[in-house]
Structures are given as C-alpha cells and as structure tokens.
Motif scaffolding. Structure first.
Motif, short mmCIF file in Angstrom:
data_model
loop_
_atom_site.label_atom_id
_atom_site.label_comp_id
_atom_site.label_asym_id
_atom_site.label_seq_id
_atom_site.Cartn_x
_atom_site.Cartn_y
_atom_site.Cartn_z
N TYR A 270 -13.52 4.82 -5.36
CA TYR A 270 -14.15 6.41 -4.85
C TYR A 270 -15.70 6.43 -5.37
N PRO A 271 -16.10 6.20 -4.00
CA PRO A 271 -15.75 6.40 -2.71
C PRO A 271 -16.56 5.35 -1.64
N ASP A 272 -16.66 4.07 -2.74
CA ASP A 272 -16.88 3.02 -1.90
C ASP A 272 -15.45 2.77 -1.01
N CYS A 273 -14.50 2.93 -1.43
CA CYS A 273 -13.08 2.35 -0.59
C CYS A 273 -12.25 3.16 0.24
N ALA A 274 -12.63 4.69 -0.23
CA ALA A 274 -12.32 5.43 0.67
C ALA A 274 -12.78 6.96 1.00
N ASP A 275 -12.18 7.87 1.30
CA ASP A 275 -12.84 8.48 1.58
C ASP A 275 -11.99 9.96 1.54
N ASP A 276 -11.12 9.29 0.92
CA ASP A 276 -9.97 11.26 0.37
C ASP A 276 -8.77 10.17 -0.16
N THR A 277 -8.48 11.59 -0.71
CA THR A 277 -6.92 10.80 -1.84
C THR A 277 -5.99 10.01 -1.53
N VAL A 278 -5.36 10.02 0.89
CA VAL A 278 -4.45 9.47 0.96
C VAL A 278 -5.29 7.68 0.75
N GLU A 279 -6.51 8.32 1.53
CA GLU A 279 -6.65 6.54 1.77
C GLU A 279 -7.13 5.27 0.37
N MET A 281 -5.00 6.28 -2.49
CA MET A 281 -3.84 5.93 -2.45
C MET A 281 -3.80 4.37 -2.38
N LYS A 282 -3.91 4.35 -0.76
CA LYS A 282 -3.37 3.62 -0.14
C LYS A 282 -4.03 1.65 0.04
N CYS A 283 -5.30 2.81 -0.68
CA CYS A 283 -6.37 1.05 -1.16
C CYS A 283 -6.19 0.64 -1.93
N ALA A 284 -5.58 1.46 -3.48
CA ALA A 284 -4.79 0.39 -4.14
C ALA A 284 -3.84 0.11 -4.41
N ASP A 285 -2.53 0.76 -3.54
CA ASP A 285 -1.37 0.23 -3.51
C ASP A 285 -2.06 -0.98 -2.10
N TYR A 302 -9.36 -4.27 -3.96
CA TYR A 302 -9.41 -3.75 -3.00
C TYR A 302 -10.13 -4.13 -1.92
N SER A 303 -10.00 -5.09 -0.89
CA SER A 303 -10.47 -5.80 0.15
C SER A 303 -10.23 -5.14 1.39
N ARG A 304 -11.21 -5.13 2.35
CA ARG A 304 -10.83 -4.89 3.39
C ARG A 304 -9.70 -6.06 4.02
N HIS A 305 -10.16 -6.96 4.13
CA HIS A 305 -9.65 -8.13 5.02
C HIS A 305 -8.75 -8.09 4.22
N PHE A 306 -8.02 -8.19 3.09
CA PHE A 306 -6.79 -8.24 2.81
C PHE A 306 -5.80 -7.39 3.36
N HIS A 307 -6.33 -5.80 3.25
CA HIS A 307 -6.03 -4.37 3.86
C HIS A 307 -5.74 -5.50 5.65
N ASP A 308 -6.71 -5.55 6.50
CA ASP A 308 -5.78 -6.05 7.69
C ASP A 308 -4.83 -6.43 7.37
N GLN A 309 -4.86 -7.87 6.61
CA GLN A 309 -3.43 -8.38 6.96
C GLN A 309 -2.22 -7.53 6.14
N VAL A 310 -1.88 -6.89 5.20
CA VAL A 310 -0.80 -5.68 4.86
C VAL A 310 -0.74 -5.28 5.89
N GLU A 311 -1.98 -4.05 6.59
CA GLU A 311 -1.62 -3.91 8.11
C GLU A 311 -0.84 -3.95 8.73
N SER A 312 -1.20 -5.77 9.40
CA SER A 312 -0.98 -6.64 10.45
C SER A 312 1.01 -6.86 9.96
N ARG A 313 1.22 -6.64 8.62
CA ARG A 313 2.23 -7.57 8.34
C ARG A 313 3.15 -6.47 8.60
N ILE A 314 2.60 -4.98 7.58
CA ILE A 314 3.53 -3.99 8.28
C ILE A 314 3.30 -3.79 9.89
N ARG A 315 3.09 -3.98 10.12
CA ARG A 315 3.01 -3.31 11.91
C ARG A 315 4.67 -5.27 12.10
#
Length: 577
Positions: A270-279, A281-285, A302-315
């Motif tokens: 923080y603040p490199d990966c997120a702007d608040d506590t919720v985000e 936690m999500k990034c660390a997860d 944390y990386s943005r690319h893998f975040h996109d992959q995880v969100e795709s998996r959740i979808r």
C-alpha cells in the motif's frame, strides 16, 4: 497510606497537612509540592494512594495537570480536586476529566477530608476493576484463544489505522497473507487436537520472525496475516519473507511424527497495489492464490496480470453454475477407428461450453475451475447422463449392427463421490446400455491424487464397464502398481505420437506399446494426424486410433451423419509394410 499534595499556595498546603493529621488516617508518607511539573514527576517516580490537587496551578489548571497525571504509564492513584470556587459546572468538568471527587477548600474538615479520601480511593479501585474487566473483554475480543496472537477483529481495526497513518505521513506498508499448505490433511489423519498443536507451533515460529512493529494475526483456520507498517523499502518485506520460510525449515514433531511445514504467502503493498483496506486484502489474497497455483511453499508478490486471471476464473465459476441450469453445455464426439479396417469402433464424449457471450469454451479452461469446487460432481453426472442418452439414441436409429463403444472422462474428485456408482447404474438402466459398451477414462494425474480411490475403481469395474487410463506414459504409472488398478485399456498420450515422422523416431512409442501388450491391455493411440502416425501405430499392434487425421470432435448430429448413418469416405488407403 501515601499521599501527595500539589498546591501552589503554602497556607493551603499547611492547612491540608493539619487537617490530614487530625483526620485519624494511617499516614505513611505525605509529600507536597507547589509545582505542577514537580507533582507529575513525583507521581511518575512512585505510587501514591491519593493526590490532593489544587485546581489553580498557574500557568496550568487542575484539569490539565490531571490529564498529565493520567498519561503516566500504569497510573493508579485516586485524585481529589481542591478549589476555592463554588462552581458546580467546574466540579462536574473535573470529575468528567477523571477526578474521583471535588472539594471546596473552605468546607474541608478533618472528618470530611477523611471520608472524601477513603471514598475516592474506594471509587478509584472500583474504576480500576471496571477498566481491568473492559481490558480483559477487549483481549478476549481481539486475541485468538488457540495461538495467543491477535485475531481477525483486531487485525481489521489495525489495518484501517495503519492505512490512515500511512496516508497522513505519506508512508508505505505491506500486507502478507499466509495459508498453510494441506493443513486439512493433518486434521483428517491425526485429528483436530494434533491440528491445533501444529497451528500453535507455526504461530510461535511466525512470531519469532517478526520485527518489533510488525503485527502478526491469525485470521482463522490455517490463515495468518502480517501487517508491516512504516515501510522504507521492499527489501524489508523480502527479508521478512526469508525469515518466515527459514523458520519453517525444521519439521514439526507431533505424536512422534515429523510433519513438514510449508505455506503459501501473498504480498501486497500500500498504496502501490490498492487504495483502501478491501482492495489491499483482495490483492494479497490474489498473490497468495498465485503462490498456491505455482506449486505452493513459496511467496508471490501481487501482479495486475494475475489479478485479471483470478477475476476471470471467478467469473468462469459463477457462469458455470448458470451454464448447468441454462443448458449451455454440449457434448462433442471424436471417433475412434480400428487400426486395420478403419471402421468406427468407438467415440469419446468431450464436453464443450457454449457461453452466450464468449462462444465455445474448451474444457481445459473450465474443468480445472470445476475441479476446485463442488461443481465437478454435478458436471460429471451431467456428462455421464447426456453421453448415455445420446448413445442410446444412436443404438436405436443405427441402420447397421451397433458394435462401437462410447467413452466419457472422470476426474480425480469424482472418484471420491460416493454417489457415482449409483448414478452410473441408473444411467445404464435408464438408457438400456450394455455396460461393456461404456468406457470411463481417467488420467494418470487422477491416480496420483486419488490413491484412496482404488475401491471406487473396483466398484465401477464390477458393473461391467471398461476403465481406460488416459494420457498413458506422461505421469504416475509404473510396473510396480499399474496392475493394482482394474484398467482394461491404455490410451497412449499424443506426445509419443505427434513428433514421429518416420519409423526410426518411434522407439519410445514401440517400448510403450510392448509394455502395454505384455500386460494384456488394449491400446488406443491419440493424436493421429498423419498417415505415417496411422501406419506406424497399426504396425505396432495399437488396436484403436484417434485424432484429427480421421476427424475433429463433432456435434452429435454431424458425427451421426458422417460416421453412423454412412461410412466415411475421407480415409486414404492404409500403407502396408
């Protein structure tokens, strides 16, 4: 009783001393000072049972001095405020600020002062008990009872405060989420008592890795969090991560058994990966999930690319639930031909997902998601039911003798489904399919993760269905244990076929075929894409061939038209050696 008088008026101090001596109180020590600063210093240096504090202490007033007193670490002294003022509002302010009583100097007598001191000390003791009770309740609310670490309630508050402080001081912080690898296996095999002991050992090792200001918490189960405030450099985080993994090197010894300690760790800044506590936690997860996906027992930032992959998996997981209800899934069928006659001898049912927005999604994109959730059971039952239904329709409408078989795939998790045998039995009975015309395929990796499923495989085999080991040669199988499983068929992985351009390059394929035939297995070669592949496999005694050389996977209607209602005419003549 030890008392302290803080009053800048010498006459008032002397009057207070005389009144105290006449009160009959058992006095050990009575210190006095005319200075607020010296009074605070005396109260800091030693403990007093009560302090008589003058309200007027230029340049300060009694409330300011009282506040200074209460800031003393472990301050535990009753305070009586004395004043010449008759102002009831002032008296109330003093009590609200923490004084135990307020007395007007003109009304102080020996009896009244004695009663006031005794009541003030008693009141203070009650207040202390209430504070101690509140502190105990706070500890219960914020402390994990098993490990003694801070818990999720404390962590949430600490993270919010840390981010607020970081924003105010333009600082960075890091959040580490840790999850123990395969902790459930310990609970399942050794019991929950052993599991608790394991968690306590891990907690102590984690604690030994922390710096003074790092906040270590147990979030619940086998998940921990570390808050690293006032971060100067990412090197500090990397050093902490290294200490954590070093602390886990030695195995934990529980019930005379050595248990390896491995964990997956995700890091977000923080603040490199997120702007608040919720985000955050999500990034660390997300980072922790990546560590698990990369093979566990490691840390990932944390990386943005893998975040996109995880969100795709959740979808995909969310949409897959809808797909089962909204009939978006479809089976394609790939033919298998006899290596000599080129006649159709089998079909493999292959699931596809006709997504309303994306179009056809291949199974390697959604089956892993289904296997990580309970959806694989429902999905697997749907495949078996639909494949059997289609096979039954073909048997009824075929213009020629119907001798080929149909194959469907099973996953490792389906082997743990206690309802699988009953469901398969219902399918065979409902659609009137001879059991020996149904094949169930499992990959070698399924065996590796499902050694306990041997009984299930035997139960399936006892129904009369054939069991095929898919992708043979790529993983777990060996002479030592392969015959323990009731397989009838080995499907040779396409990796051993596709690179072959001449018979000289087929030595490994020859060895695999020789091994399979020596043990009495029927063989199926996958990945047949050329006439060379076809001819070499046929000469090696492979019974069935499957691949794009004959046909890609087809919808049911197209396979019926091309392979069942008429004989395919696209096959070139087989080369004979």
């Amino acid at each position: 009783m030890d008392l302290l008088i803080i009053d800048d008026d010498t006459v008032d101090r002397m009057s207070a001393l005389r009144t105290l001596k006449a009160s009959g109180l058992q006095l050990e020590t009575v210190d006095q000072t005319a200075s607020a600063e010296e009074g605070v210093a005396l109260a800091t240096a030693r403990h007093y049972d009560a302090i008589l504090l003058d309200y007027q202490l230029p340049p300060a007033n009694g409330i300011e001095v009282l506040q200074a007193l209460r800031r003393i670490p472990r301050f535990s002294t009753a305070v009586l405020m004395l004043s010449h003022s008759h102002d009831e509002a002032l008296a109330l302010q003093c009590v609200e600020a923490g004084a135990q009583d307020f007395l007007m100097k003109s009304e102080v007598t020996a009896i009244r002062l004695k009663r006031a001191i005794l009541m003030a000390t008693e009141r203070y003791q009650l207040e202390q008990k209430v504070r101690e009770s509140h502190e105990q309740m706070r500890r219960l609310a914020e402390e994990d009872s098993l490990t003694g670490l801070s818990n999720r309630y404390y962590f949430d508050r600490a993270l919010n405060e840390a981010i607020f402080w970081a924003d105010a001081h333009h600082k960075s912080l890091a959040l580490l989420l840790l999850d123990l690898d395969k902790f459930k296996d310990i609970n399942d095999t050794l019991g929950h008592v052993a599991g608790d002991q394991f968690l306590q050992m891990v907690a102590q090792r984690l604690k030994s890795s922390m710096r003074k200001d790092d906040e270590l918490c147990r979030l619940g189960g086998d998940e921990f969090a570390v808050l690293v405030p006032d971060l100067s450099s990412v090197d500090e985080v990397e050093a902490l991560v290294a200490r954590i993994f070093a602390a886990m090197t030695a195995p934990a010894v529980i019930e005379q058994q050595e248990l390896a300690i491995t964990l997956s760790l995700g890091v977000a800044m923080y603040p490199d990966c997120a702007d608040d506590t919720v985000e955050l936690m999500k990034c660390a997860d997300v980072a922790m999930y990546r560590a698990k996906a990369m093979g566990r027992n490691q840390a990932q930032f944390y990386s943005r690319h893998f975040h996109d992959q995880v969100e795709s998996r959740i979808r995909i997981e969310q949409d897959l639930k809808k797909a089962l209800d909204q009939d978006q899934l479809v089976l394609f069928y790939q033919p298998q031909v006899d290596a000599r006659s080129m006649a159709l001898v089998g079909v493999e049912a292959l699931i596809r997902w006709d997504h309303p927005d994306i179009g056809l999604i291949p199974p390697d994109e959604f089956i892993p998601v289904a296997e990580e959730s309970d959806l694989i059971h429902e999905l697997g039952q749907w495949v078996l039911d639909r494949a059997c239904q289609q096979f039954s329709e073909w048997r009824q409408t075929s213009p020629k003798p119907f001798t080929f078989s149909i194959a469907a795939n099973l996953s490792a998790r389906q082997l743990k489904d206690t309802g699988l045998v009953d469901h398969l039995t219902q399918c065979l009975n409902r659609y009137q399919i001879p059991a020996n015309q149904l094949e169930l395929e499992l990959t070698e990796s399924s065996l590796e993760s499902s050694l306990a499923a041997l009984d299930m495989l035997k139960s399936l085999s006892s129904l009369g269905v054939n069991l095929a080991l898919d992708d043979f040669g790529t993983g777990y199988s060996s002479l030592a244990h392969l015959k323990e499983y009731p397989f009838n068929i080995l499907k040779i992985d396409k990796a051993f076929v596709q690179h072959i351009e001449s018979e000289d390059q087929a030595s490994l394929l020859k060895a695999i075929c020789s091994f399979a035939h020596s043990l009495g297995y029927e063989t199926v070669a996958e990945g047949i894409e050329t006439a060379v592949h076809r001819d070499i496999c046929a000469d090696l005694g492979v019974k069935r061939l499957q691949g794009y050389f004959f046909s890609r996977p087809l919808p049911a209607s197209e396979l019926e038209a091309r392979w069942i209602q008429s004989s395919p005419s696209i096959l070139p003549p087989m080369k004979r050696h």
